[in-house]
Design a protein around this motif. Structure first.
Motif, PDB file in Angstrom:
ATOM      1  N   PRO A 193      -1.580   2.778  -0.409  1.00  0.00           N
ATOM      2  CA  PRO A 193      -1.116   2.671  -2.286  1.00  0.00           C
ATOM      3  C   PRO A 193      -1.253   2.921  -3.482  1.00  0.00           C
ATOM      4  O   PRO A 193      -1.205   3.541  -4.930  1.00  0.00           O
ATOM      5  N   ILE A 194      -2.746   2.445  -3.608  1.00  0.00           N
ATOM      6  CA  ILE A 194      -4.469   3.503  -4.547  1.00  0.00           C
ATOM      7  C   ILE A 194      -4.309   4.601  -4.714  1.00  0.00           C
ATOM      8  O   ILE A 194      -3.742   5.026  -5.958  1.00  0.00           O
ATOM      9  N   GLU A 195      -4.154   5.261  -3.276  1.00  0.00           N
ATOM     10  CA  GLU A 195      -4.234   6.855  -2.872  1.00  0.00           C
ATOM     11  C   GLU A 195      -3.115   6.981  -3.890  1.00  0.00           C
ATOM     12  O   GLU A 195      -3.627   8.655  -5.184  1.00  0.00           O
ATOM     13  N   LEU A 196      -1.911   6.474  -3.360  1.00  0.00           N
ATOM     14  CA  LEU A 196      -1.039   7.688  -4.266  1.00  0.00           C
ATOM     15  C   LEU A 196      -0.360   7.319  -6.093  1.00  0.00           C
ATOM     16  O   LEU A 196      -0.017   7.856  -6.658  1.00  0.00           O
ATOM     17  N   ASP A 197      -1.553   6.079  -6.374  1.00  0.00           N
ATOM     18  CA  ASP A 197      -1.453   5.981  -7.747  1.00  0.00           C
ATOM     19  C   ASP A 197      -1.783   6.549  -8.370  1.00  0.00           C
ATOM     20  O   ASP A 197      -2.222   6.222 -10.137  1.00  0.00           O
ATOM     21  N   GLY A 198      -2.900   7.499  -7.611  1.00  0.00           N
ATOM     22  CA  GLY A 198      -4.282   7.829  -8.108  1.00  0.00           C
ATOM     23  C   GLY A 198      -5.028   7.248  -9.019  1.00  0.00           C
ATOM     24  O   GLY A 198      -6.238   7.213 -10.275  1.00  0.00           O
ATOM     25  N   LYS A 199      -5.334   5.778  -8.539  1.00  0.00           N
ATOM     26  CA  LYS A 199      -6.542   5.164  -9.259  1.00  0.00           C
ATOM     27  C   LYS A 199      -7.628   5.044  -8.512  1.00  0.00           C
ATOM     28  O   LYS A 199      -7.538   5.281  -7.334  1.00  0.00           O
ATOM     29  N   LEU A 250       3.357   0.455   8.935  1.00  0.00           N
ATOM     30  CA  LEU A 250       1.648   1.414   9.036  1.00  0.00           C
ATOM     31  C   LEU A 250       1.462   2.974   8.962  1.00  0.00           C
ATOM     32  O   LEU A 250       2.764   3.330  10.113  1.00  0.00           O
ATOM     33  N   VAL A 251       1.329   3.705   8.593  1.00  0.00           N
ATOM     34  CA  VAL A 251       1.436   4.962   8.869  1.00  0.00           C
ATOM     35  C   VAL A 251       0.117   5.329  10.358  1.00  0.00           C
ATOM     36  O   VAL A 251      -1.007   4.920  10.079  1.00  0.00           O
ATOM     37  N   PRO A 252       0.827   6.145  11.139  1.00  0.00           N
ATOM     38  CA  PRO A 252       0.541   5.764  12.640  1.00  0.00           C
ATOM     39  C   PRO A 252      -1.091   7.081  12.389  1.00  0.00           C
ATOM     40  O   PRO A 252      -1.960   6.569  13.323  1.00  0.00           O
ATOM     41  N   VAL A 253      -1.300   7.753  11.570  1.00  0.00           N
ATOM     42  CA  VAL A 253      -2.226   9.094  12.109  1.00  0.00           C
ATOM     43  C   VAL A 253      -3.478   8.612  10.803  1.00  0.00           C
ATOM     44  O   VAL A 253      -4.382   9.248  10.592  1.00  0.00           O
ATOM     45  N   LEU A 254      -2.958   7.190  10.517  1.00  0.00           N
ATOM     46  CA  LEU A 254      -4.601   7.280   8.774  1.00  0.00           C
ATOM     47  C   LEU A 254      -4.998   5.654   9.852  1.00  0.00           C
ATOM     48  O   LEU A 254      -4.286   4.816  10.493  1.00  0.00           O
ATOM     49  N   ASN A 255      -6.350   5.365   9.649  1.00  0.00           N
ATOM     50  CA  ASN A 255      -7.065   4.590   9.923  1.00  0.00           C
ATOM     51  C   ASN A 255      -7.088   3.521   8.897  1.00  0.00           C
ATOM     52  O   ASN A 255      -5.794   3.359   7.909  1.00  0.00           O
ATOM     53  N   VAL A 256      -7.853   1.788   9.436  1.00  0.00           N
ATOM     54  CA  VAL A 256      -7.278   0.998   9.507  1.00  0.00           C
ATOM     55  C   VAL A 256      -7.184   0.630   7.714  1.00  0.00           C
ATOM     56  O   VAL A 256      -6.499   0.394   6.597  1.00  0.00           O
ATOM     57  N   TYR A 257      -8.861   1.550   7.067  1.00  0.00           N
ATOM     58  CA  TYR A 257      -8.659   1.420   5.893  1.00  0.00           C
ATOM     59  C   TYR A 257      -8.286   2.019   5.040  1.00  0.00           C
ATOM     60  O   TYR A 257      -7.709   2.188   3.990  1.00  0.00           O
ATOM     61  N   ASP A 258      -7.891   3.433   4.955  1.00  0.00           N
ATOM     62  CA  ASP A 258      -6.907   4.112   4.898  1.00  0.00           C
ATOM     63  C   ASP A 258      -5.559   3.994   4.782  1.00  0.00           C
ATOM     64  O   ASP A 258      -4.797   4.387   3.811  1.00  0.00           O
ATOM     65  N   ASN A 259      -4.616   3.323   5.625  1.00  0.00           N
ATOM     66  CA  ASN A 259      -3.735   2.043   5.219  1.00  0.00           C
ATOM     67  C   ASN A 259      -3.672   1.904   4.061  1.00  0.00           C
ATOM     68  O   ASN A 259      -2.637   1.264   3.605  1.00  0.00           O
ATOM     69  N   ARG A 269      -2.886  -3.669   2.510  1.00  0.00           N
ATOM     70  CA  ARG A 269      -2.255  -3.447   1.938  1.00  0.00           C
ATOM     71  C   ARG A 269      -1.026  -3.371   0.787  1.00  0.00           C
ATOM     72  O   ARG A 269      -1.373  -2.601  -0.630  1.00  0.00           O
ATOM     73  N   ALA A 270      -0.660  -4.613   0.914  1.00  0.00           N
ATOM     74  CA  ALA A 270       0.323  -5.069  -0.160  1.00  0.00           C
ATOM     75  C   ALA A 270      -0.379  -5.999  -1.385  1.00  0.00           C
ATOM     76  O   ALA A 270      -0.597  -5.974  -2.248  1.00  0.00           O
ATOM     77  N   LEU A 271      -1.756  -5.907  -0.819  1.00  0.00           N
ATOM     78  CA  LEU A 271      -2.828  -6.446  -2.175  1.00  0.00           C
ATOM     79  C   LEU A 271      -3.515  -6.132  -2.424  1.00  0.00           C
ATOM     80  O   LEU A 271      -4.491  -6.105  -3.141  1.00  0.00           O
ATOM     81  N   ALA A 272      -3.619  -4.263  -1.595  1.00  0.00           N
ATOM     82  CA  ALA A 272      -4.906  -3.916  -2.060  1.00  0.00           C
ATOM     83  C   ALA A 272      -4.739  -3.364  -3.680  1.00  0.00           C
ATOM     84  O   ALA A 272      -5.791  -2.951  -4.148  1.00  0.00           O
ATOM     85  N   SER A 273      -3.451  -3.242  -4.287  1.00  0.00           N
ATOM     86  CA  SER A 273      -3.252  -3.179  -5.704  1.00  0.00           C
ATOM     87  C   SER A 273      -4.132  -4.317  -6.983  1.00  0.00           C
ATOM     88  O   SER A 273      -3.283  -3.612  -7.688  1.00  0.00           O
ATOM     89  N   LYS A 274      -3.727  -4.817  -6.078  1.00  0.00           N
ATOM     90  CA  LYS A 274      -3.551  -6.391  -7.272  1.00  0.00           C
ATOM     91  C   LYS A 274      -2.299  -6.996  -7.702  1.00  0.00           C
ATOM     92  O   LYS A 274      -2.682  -6.883  -9.018  1.00  0.00           O
ATOM     93  N   GLU A 311      10.655   5.035 -13.747  1.00  0.00           N
ATOM     94  CA  GLU A 311       9.902   3.779 -14.149  1.00  0.00           C
ATOM     95  C   GLU A 311       9.582   2.726 -13.976  1.00  0.00           C
ATOM     96  O   GLU A 311       8.338   2.061 -12.980  1.00  0.00           O
ATOM     97  N   ILE A 312      10.367   2.602 -12.397  1.00  0.00           N
ATOM     98  CA  ILE A 312      10.343   1.360 -11.543  1.00  0.00           C
ATOM     99  C   ILE A 312      10.084   1.594 -10.265  1.00  0.00           C
ATOM    100  O   ILE A 312       8.806   0.240  -9.600  1.00  0.00           O
ATOM    101  N   THR A 313       9.728   2.757  -9.789  1.00  0.00           N
ATOM    102  CA  THR A 313       8.639   2.832  -8.491  1.00  0.00           C
ATOM    103  C   THR A 313       7.420   2.808  -8.815  1.00  0.00           C
ATOM    104  O   THR A 313       6.520   2.333  -7.768  1.00  0.00           O
ATOM    105  N   ILE A 314       7.041   3.880 -10.100  1.00  0.00           N
ATOM    106  CA  ILE A 314       5.751   3.044 -10.704  1.00  0.00           C
ATOM    107  C   ILE A 314       5.264   1.652 -10.739  1.00  0.00           C
ATOM    108  O   ILE A 314       4.405   0.890 -10.349  1.00  0.00           O
ATOM    109  N   PHE A 315       6.551   0.728 -11.260  1.00  0.00           N
ATOM    110  CA  PHE A 315       6.038  -1.070 -11.569  1.00  0.00           C
ATOM    111  C   PHE A 315       6.149  -0.800 -10.547  1.00  0.00           C
ATOM    112  O   PHE A 315       5.272  -2.264 -10.128  1.00  0.00           O
ATOM    113  N   ARG A 316       6.755  -1.072  -9.045  1.00  0.00           N
ATOM    114  CA  ARG A 316       6.948  -1.677  -7.946  1.00  0.00           C
ATOM    115  C   ARG A 316       5.541  -1.151  -6.935  1.00  0.00           C
ATOM    116  O   ARG A 316       4.605  -2.276  -7.147  1.00  0.00           O
ATOM    117  N   ARG A 317       4.843  -0.385  -7.984  1.00  0.00           N
ATOM    118  CA  ARG A 317       3.346   0.089  -6.549  1.00  0.00           C
ATOM    119  C   ARG A 317       2.496  -0.704  -7.694  1.00  0.00           C
ATOM    120  O   ARG A 317       1.945  -0.775  -6.291  1.00  0.00           O
TER     121      ARG A 317
END
Length: 222
Positions: free
Chosen positions: A109-115, A96-105, A154-159, A78-84
């Motif tokens: 977090p949004i992709e991981l949350d399935g939103k 940053l994830v080295p194999v992902l471009n700027v937009y995908d980085n 990235r920190a701001l992406a999920s509002k 629950e804490i993990t989901i809440f943090r995200r």
């Protein structure tokens, strides 16, 4: 309006002669939209405090309440989901994830949350942070300042309601650091987000709405 309240936080590492009181009965209240700087020397407890506020670690005693939610009553998942969903993290290491471009980085977090990604909002963030020409670049193709801007986006992406920043300008030269901090303040003001930042840099701290000092695991000025 209060968005975060920490009450009587205690955290001890080690035992006996090597026992360290990383946090010794720390209490703190932060209002929505506030920019709070937590300052202290190395080993003062500021990173431990930030980890407790973000639910990355649990206190031995005390509680943290964010937006009416008591983290101590949540299970790990629950804490993990809440943090995200509620908290954005910015670290000194850009992470940053080295194999992902700027937009995908940024949208990770949004992709991981399935939103579904709010593309208009993400594009607005990218424009404000001066990354429009870099969206298809990999992290290795960016300067340190640009990588930190991606980390901010990235920190701001999920509002999130709260941004927790751990020495976010520590790996940058002073001018780039102040520029990046200015952009971070701009985005937080625009979206009415709360910013809690730890730093050992007094010049950076002076840009905050309020400064809290921590020494030997205790808040010395609030």
């Amino acid at each position: 309006m209060e968005i975060l309240k920490a009450s009587n936080l205690k955290k001890t590492y080690g035992k006996g002669s090597v026992e360290v009181h990383a946090l010794d009965n720390v209490s703190l209240s932060v209002n929505k939209g506030e920019f709070l700087a937590i300052v202290g020397t190395s080993g003062s407890g500021k990173s431990t405090l930030l980890n407790m506020l973000g639910g990355l670690d649990k206190p031995d005693e005390g509680e943290v309440i964010i937006d009416g939610n008591n983290l101590q009553n949540m299970k790990d998942e629950e804490i993990t989901i809440f943090r995200r969903r509620k908290i954005g993290f910015i670290f000194q290491a850009f992470n940053l994830v080295p194999v992902l471009n700027v937009y995908d980085n940024i949208t990770l977090p949004i992709e991981l949350d399935g939103k579904k990604t709010d593309k208009k909002y993400i594009d607005e963030l990218i424009t404000i942070l001066g990354l429009k020409e870099k969206v298809k670049s990999l992290p290795t193709q960016l300067s340190g300042g640009q990588q930190q801007r991606v980390a901010i986006a990235r920190a701001l992406a999920s509002k999130p309601a709260i941004i927790l920043a751990d020495e976010p300008t520590g790996n940058l030269d002073s001018k780039t650091g102040l520029d990046v901090l200015g952009l971070l303040k701009t985005t937080c003001n625009k979206y009415n987000q709360t910013l809690i930042m730890i730093t050992h840099n007094d010049e950076i701290a002076q840009t905050a709405d309020r400064i809290v000092r921590i020494e030997d695991g205790r808040i010395s000025m609030n």
